[in-house]
Design an enzyme around this catalytic site. Sequence first.
Site, PDB file in Angstrom:
ATOM      1  N   CYS A 190      -0.474   4.155   2.031  1.00  0.00           N
ATOM      2  CA  CYS A 190      -0.282   3.989   3.484  1.00  0.00           C
ATOM      3  C   CYS A 190       1.175   4.232   3.874  1.00  0.00           C
ATOM      4  CB  CYS A 190      -0.646   2.569   3.931  1.00  0.00           C
ATOM      5  SG  CYS A 190      -2.191   1.955   3.260  1.00  0.00           S
ATOM      6  N   ASP A 191       2.104   3.677   3.106  1.00  0.00           N
ATOM      7  CA  ASP A 191       3.492   3.607   3.568  1.00  0.00           C
ATOM      8  C   ASP A 191       4.478   4.465   2.776  1.00  0.00           C
ATOM      9  OD1 ASP A 191       2.664   1.812   5.483  1.00  0.00           O
ATOM     10  OD2 ASP A 191       2.993   0.062   4.194  1.00  0.00           O
ATOM     11  N   CYS A 212       0.843  -1.209   0.000  1.00  0.00           N
ATOM     12  CA  CYS A 212       0.000   0.000   0.000  1.00  0.00           C
ATOM     13  C   CYS A 212       0.870   1.248   0.000  1.00  0.00           C
ATOM     14  CB  CYS A 212      -0.931  -0.022   1.210  1.00  0.00           C
ATOM     15  SG  CYS A 212      -2.013   1.419   1.306  1.00  0.00           S
TER      16      CYS A 212
END
Length: 321
Positions: free
Chosen positions: A139-140, A136
């Site tokens: 997300c990261d 992701c």
Amino acid sequence: MTTHSTRMLILGSGPAGLSAAIYGARAGMRPIVVQGIQPGGQLMTTTDVENYPGFRDVIQGPWLMEEMQAQAEHVGTRLMYDTIVEVDLSKRPFRLIGDSGDVFEGDTLVIATGAQAKWLGLDSETALQGKGVSACATCDGFFYRGKKVAVIGGGNTAVEEALYLTNHSPDVTLIHRRDSLRAEKILQDRLFANEKIGVLWNKAVERFVDGGGTAGLVAIELRDTVTGELSTLDVEGGFVAIGHHPATELFRGHVALDKDGYIEVETGSTRTNIPGVFACGDVMDKVYRQAVTAAGTGCMAALDAERWLAEVEFEMAEAAE
Ligand code: FAD
Ligand code: NAP
């Protein structure tokens, strides 16, 4: 065997299911949440969450989910440790059977069973998850500011993730196993026009290379899918973007799914093709797949379900007069 009945039955205890529960409980629906095999959902498998609104400092995924669960219980949600294995949506109340043999009956049903990222299936990939390997970028990606990163895949998700990562990284490599992408042309045009992105064609990942100690990922070993030649790409972040599996097998033949297996909902709502059945979160969203969007559609599902039931009950009362 015990039968549990509710005005709002919710499957899944990720951000979507628990948000639906908070809104459902506060609307007096006395919801039951069947938690499934991953209570708390996908965020239980991560550490730092920096993009869920309301927290100025980094929070931990499991902590956020424990708070959501406590909030849902506090307003009156009943949480059940069971996994649904059978559904009957042909009449109301909807009747679902848990792994334990218990029966769950709902006047309305909210499906929030989520989706799981597909992985390449390499041991080195599992070993380095959270230490350089992720599924992701949204997300990261932020954790790889200024670093070299790679994205694996050739679909819309991979191209979108590569483009997104250029917000943080000056050097993004897209690794694809063939010599053409399946992503939409407009996305491909943006990809090829972006000077920060390079593409490696006909390459498969052999191994994610661990730098040892606290280094995490330092390189990706690649095999040319045409010549078999091996090469190495130095990167600190590797984003696997080869698709997702929505958790919908249980509903095949019961609720309309799209060609990728996601639950189909009416645009702008969470209504499925079955009156009284609603879907929210990653199980119906292949575009955003974020905790906050899952929570948002969870709220929508509870409101849609409450309004739908109120209408049905009003019509029944009128007909009875
Ligand atoms: P999920 O969280 O997937 O929950 C699904 C639920 O359904 C689970 O509780 C499961 O047990 C249950 N279930 C499944 N089948 C059944 C069944 N048959 N019966 C009963 N229950 C069932 N998003 C962000 O916004 N920020 C981040 O930083 C972030 N980091 C991430 C890191 C990782 C490693 C991963 C994997 C994801 C991350 N995401 C992040 C994405 C985010 O976790 C998801 O978008 C979000 O969890 C989706 O919520 P959901 O409620 O739809 O589904
Ligand atoms: P996808 O379209 O299925 O693409 C997956 C990609 O990963 C393909 O390029 C595939 O290669 C590659 N791949 C699969 N398994 C692999 C493996 N084991 N090793 C190496 N590569 C592998 O998945 P997606 O991109 O996640 O998209 C899923 C659906 O969501 C699509 O319908 C897509 O259009 C949609 N979506 C839409 C948007 C948007 O509208 N903005 C955004 C994201 C996704 P091959 O090409 O060789 O098969």
